[in-house]
Every structure is written in C-alpha cells, then in structure tokens.
Write a protein that holds these residues in place. Structure first.
Motif, short mmCIF file in Angstrom:
data_model
loop_
_atom_site.label_atom_id
_atom_site.label_comp_id
_atom_site.label_asym_id
_atom_site.label_seq_id
_atom_site.Cartn_x
_atom_site.Cartn_y
_atom_site.Cartn_z
N GLU A 127 0.83 -1.22 0.00
CA GLU A 127 0.00 0.00 0.00
C GLU A 127 0.86 1.26 0.00
OE1 GLU A 127 -2.62 -0.17 3.37
OE2 GLU A 127 -3.56 -2.04 2.68
N ILE A 128 1.93 1.25 0.79
CA ILE A 128 2.78 2.44 0.92
C ILE A 128 3.69 2.63 -0.30
CG2 ILE A 128 4.69 3.45 2.23
CD1 ILE A 128 3.60 2.09 4.70
N LEU A 129 4.33 1.54 -0.73
CA LEU A 129 5.38 1.65 -1.75
C LEU A 129 4.94 1.26 -3.16
CD1 LEU A 129 8.23 0.12 0.46
CD2 LEU A 129 7.77 2.55 0.04
N GLY A 130 3.79 0.60 -3.28
CA GLY A 130 3.21 0.31 -4.58
C GLY A 130 3.99 -0.67 -5.44
N GLN A 131 4.03 -0.36 -6.74
CA GLN A 131 4.63 -1.26 -7.73
C GLN A 131 6.10 -1.57 -7.48
OE1 GLN A 131 2.76 -2.94 -9.93
NE2 GLN A 131 4.61 -4.12 -10.37
N PRO A 132 6.91 -0.59 -7.04
CA PRO A 132 8.31 -0.96 -6.76
C PRO A 132 8.43 -2.09 -5.72
CG PRO A 132 8.10 1.41 -6.86
CD PRO A 132 6.70 0.85 -6.93
N TYR A 133 7.54 -2.10 -4.73
CA TYR A 133 7.59 -3.17 -3.74
C TYR A 133 7.12 -4.50 -4.35
CZ TYR A 133 7.45 -5.86 0.51
OH TYR A 133 7.68 -6.83 1.43
N ARG A 134 6.10 -4.46 -5.19
CA ARG A 134 5.65 -5.68 -5.86
C ARG A 134 6.77 -6.25 -6.74
NH1 ARG A 134 0.71 -3.13 -5.35
NH2 ARG A 134 0.80 -1.84 -7.21
N ASP A 135 7.48 -5.38 -7.45
CA ASP A 135 8.60 -5.83 -8.28
C ASP A 135 9.70 -6.44 -7.42
OD1 ASP A 135 7.20 -4.84 -10.46
OD2 ASP A 135 8.40 -2.99 -10.59
N TYR A 136 10.00 -5.80 -6.31
CA TYR A 136 11.00 -6.31 -5.35
C TYR A 136 10.58 -7.68 -4.85
CZ TYR A 136 13.46 -6.64 -0.84
OH TYR A 136 14.19 -7.06 0.23
N GLY A 137 9.30 -7.82 -4.48
CA GLY A 137 8.78 -9.10 -4.00
C GLY A 137 8.86 -10.21 -5.03
N ALA A 138 8.78 -9.84 -6.30
CA ALA A 138 8.85 -10.84 -7.37
C ALA A 138 10.28 -11.35 -7.58
CB ALA A 138 8.31 -10.24 -8.67
N ARG A 139 11.28 -10.56 -7.21
CA ARG A 139 12.66 -10.99 -7.47
C ARG A 139 13.44 -11.42 -6.23
NH1 ARG A 139 13.04 -5.34 -7.89
NH2 ARG A 139 14.68 -4.53 -6.56
N VAL A 140 12.90 -11.17 -5.03
CA VAL A 140 13.62 -11.52 -3.79
C VAL A 140 12.74 -12.46 -2.96
CG1 VAL A 140 14.67 -10.61 -1.68
CG2 VAL A 140 14.85 -9.32 -3.82
N ASN A 141 13.31 -13.57 -2.50
CA ASN A 141 12.58 -14.55 -1.69
C ASN A 141 12.11 -13.94 -0.38
OD1 ASN A 141 13.10 -16.53 -3.61
ND2 ASN A 141 14.94 -17.24 -2.55
N ARG A 142 11.00 -14.44 0.10
CA ARG A 142 10.42 -13.95 1.35
C ARG A 142 11.26 -14.36 2.56
NH1 ARG A 142 4.44 -15.17 1.61
NH2 ARG A 142 4.21 -13.07 0.77
N PHE A 143 11.64 -15.64 2.66
CA PHE A 143 12.32 -16.14 3.86
C PHE A 143 13.65 -16.83 3.60
CE2 PHE A 143 7.78 -16.32 5.25
CZ PHE A 143 7.85 -15.28 6.13
N LEU A 144 13.79 -17.48 2.47
CA LEU A 144 15.02 -18.24 2.21
C LEU A 144 16.01 -17.35 1.45
CD1 LEU A 144 13.53 -21.68 1.18
CD2 LEU A 144 14.52 -21.03 3.38
N PRO A 145 17.13 -17.05 2.06
CA PRO A 145 18.12 -16.18 1.39
C PRO A 145 18.62 -16.80 0.08
CG PRO A 145 18.65 -16.46 3.72
CD PRO A 145 17.56 -17.43 3.40
N ASP A 146 18.84 -15.96 -0.90
CA ASP A 146 19.41 -16.36 -2.18
C ASP A 146 20.90 -16.01 -2.15
OD1 ASP A 146 20.21 -16.79 -4.76
OD2 ASP A 146 18.63 -15.57 -5.69
N PHE A 147 21.72 -16.97 -1.76
CA PHE A 147 23.15 -16.72 -1.60
C PHE A 147 23.85 -16.49 -2.94
CE2 PHE A 147 22.03 -19.01 2.34
CZ PHE A 147 22.32 -17.98 3.23
N GLY A 148 23.16 -16.76 -4.04
CA GLY A 148 23.71 -16.46 -5.35
C GLY A 148 23.86 -14.96 -5.59
N LYS A 149 23.18 -14.17 -4.77
CA LYS A 149 23.24 -12.72 -4.91
C LYS A 149 24.32 -12.08 -4.03
CE LYS A 149 18.36 -12.35 -6.08
NZ LYS A 149 17.06 -11.83 -5.70
N LEU A 150 25.14 -12.90 -3.41
CA LEU A 150 26.20 -12.37 -2.54
C LEU A 150 27.20 -11.50 -3.29
CD1 LEU A 150 26.97 -15.34 -0.13
CD2 LEU A 150 26.11 -13.07 0.49
#
Length: 190
Positions: A127-150
C-alpha cells in the motif's frame, strides 16, 4: 488444519491479547531460563543468538522504515532478514533449556507467527510503496536467502547512522547484558 492455525495467528482478539501479555510471557520465560539453564549450554546458545543479532544489526543498518524501498544489505538476499535474525536470536535462548521438544515447538510457533506477521506487513508495504515493492517481492525470496546474490555490491551496505537511528545498538546491548546476567546468575548463584 493449517488454515485454522493461520486464522488463530491472525485473529484480532488473540493478537491483541498476545500484545498485552508479551512482556509477562517474556518475564516468565526468563525465570524459566534462569532456573533450568546449565552453564555448559551457554556458549552454544550465545553463539546462535549472536548470529541472529548480527543479522538484525545488519538489517537495522540498512532499513529506512516505511519511507523507501530497502533493497540493500541483507534485503538483497531475502525480503525479511529481521525476522530470520529474531528466529536465531530467540532460538539461542531456547537452546539453553536443552529440550528438543521445546526447541521444535518454538520453531513451529515462530514459523506461524513469522508467516502471518510478514503477510500483514507486506500488504501494508505494498500500500505504501506500490509497484516498486511488488517488483521487489517478485525478485527476492520472502524467507530463504538467495546466496547467489552475494556478489551484488548492494549486499555490502552497512550504515552506522541508520543503525543508530533504528536503535540497533540498544538491541545488541540488551542481548549482551542479558547473557552476561544469565551467566552470572547460573555460574555463581545457583
């Protein structure tokens, strides 16, 4: 069955009751810790809690709450590093009791707490951040870290001013003082 558990964790009356009782429950937990902690379990529990605290400090040093999308520091690897840090911080305390069943119960309860709390929080952030947050949510896992992005340079972000603004230093101090007091009590007064 899981739906009823999720409903319980989202029930407004239950949430309000927990908020009112959380300090009392925490004090009861501390009394139980003081009574049943064996000094030999303190180093392991402390290290697990310290790992969780390190994640939280890194999160505190990266997050500008409700003002901008934070996609730096640990937030490059996972959307909710603060909750993962808290999982390990408290897990270190639970391990001090040396009971596998209590440890398993904590992990299961924390999972349901975390999933439901994060869902509510993510709706709010959308609600606060809109589409940029939805885009972020689509590329970053909710709970399991993606260590490939280190290798992403944004992972190395750590800002002391942001850490202090978010009161992360008090969080660290409280954890260290608690473990010192618990060690003093268990080693010398029991």
């Amino acid at each position: 069955m899981f739906d009823s558990i999720h409903r319980a964790f989202n029930h407004p009356v239950a949430r309000k009751l927990f908020l009112r009782l959380r300090y009392v429950l925490f004090l009861v937990f501390l009394v139980v810790l003081a009574r049943y902690t064996d000094v030999s379990r303190l180093p392991g529990g402390f290290l697990v809690s310290l790992f969780g605290e390190a994640i939280q400090l890194w999160s505190f040093a990266s997050l500008v709450k409700n003002e901008q999308l934070t996609a730096r520091g640990p937030y490059v690897l996972v959307r909710n590093p603060m909750y993962l840090g808290r999982l390990f911080l408290i897990l270190g305390l639970v391990l001090l009791l040396g009971n596998v069943y209590l440890t398993a119960a904590y992990v299961v309860l924390y999972y349901f707490y975390m999933v439901n709390r994060v869902q509510r929080e993510e709706r709010h952030l959308t609600e606060i951040l809109g589409q940029p947050y939805r885009d972020y949510g689509a590329r970053v896992n909710r709970f399991l870290p993606d260590f490939g992005k280190l290798t992403d340079p944004a992972v190395r972000f750590f800002n002391w001013q942001v850490l202090f603004r978010n009161n992360g230093h008090w969080n660290l101090l409280a954890m260290l003082l608690f473990y010192a007091a618990l060690y003093g009590y268990v080693a010398y007064f029991r």
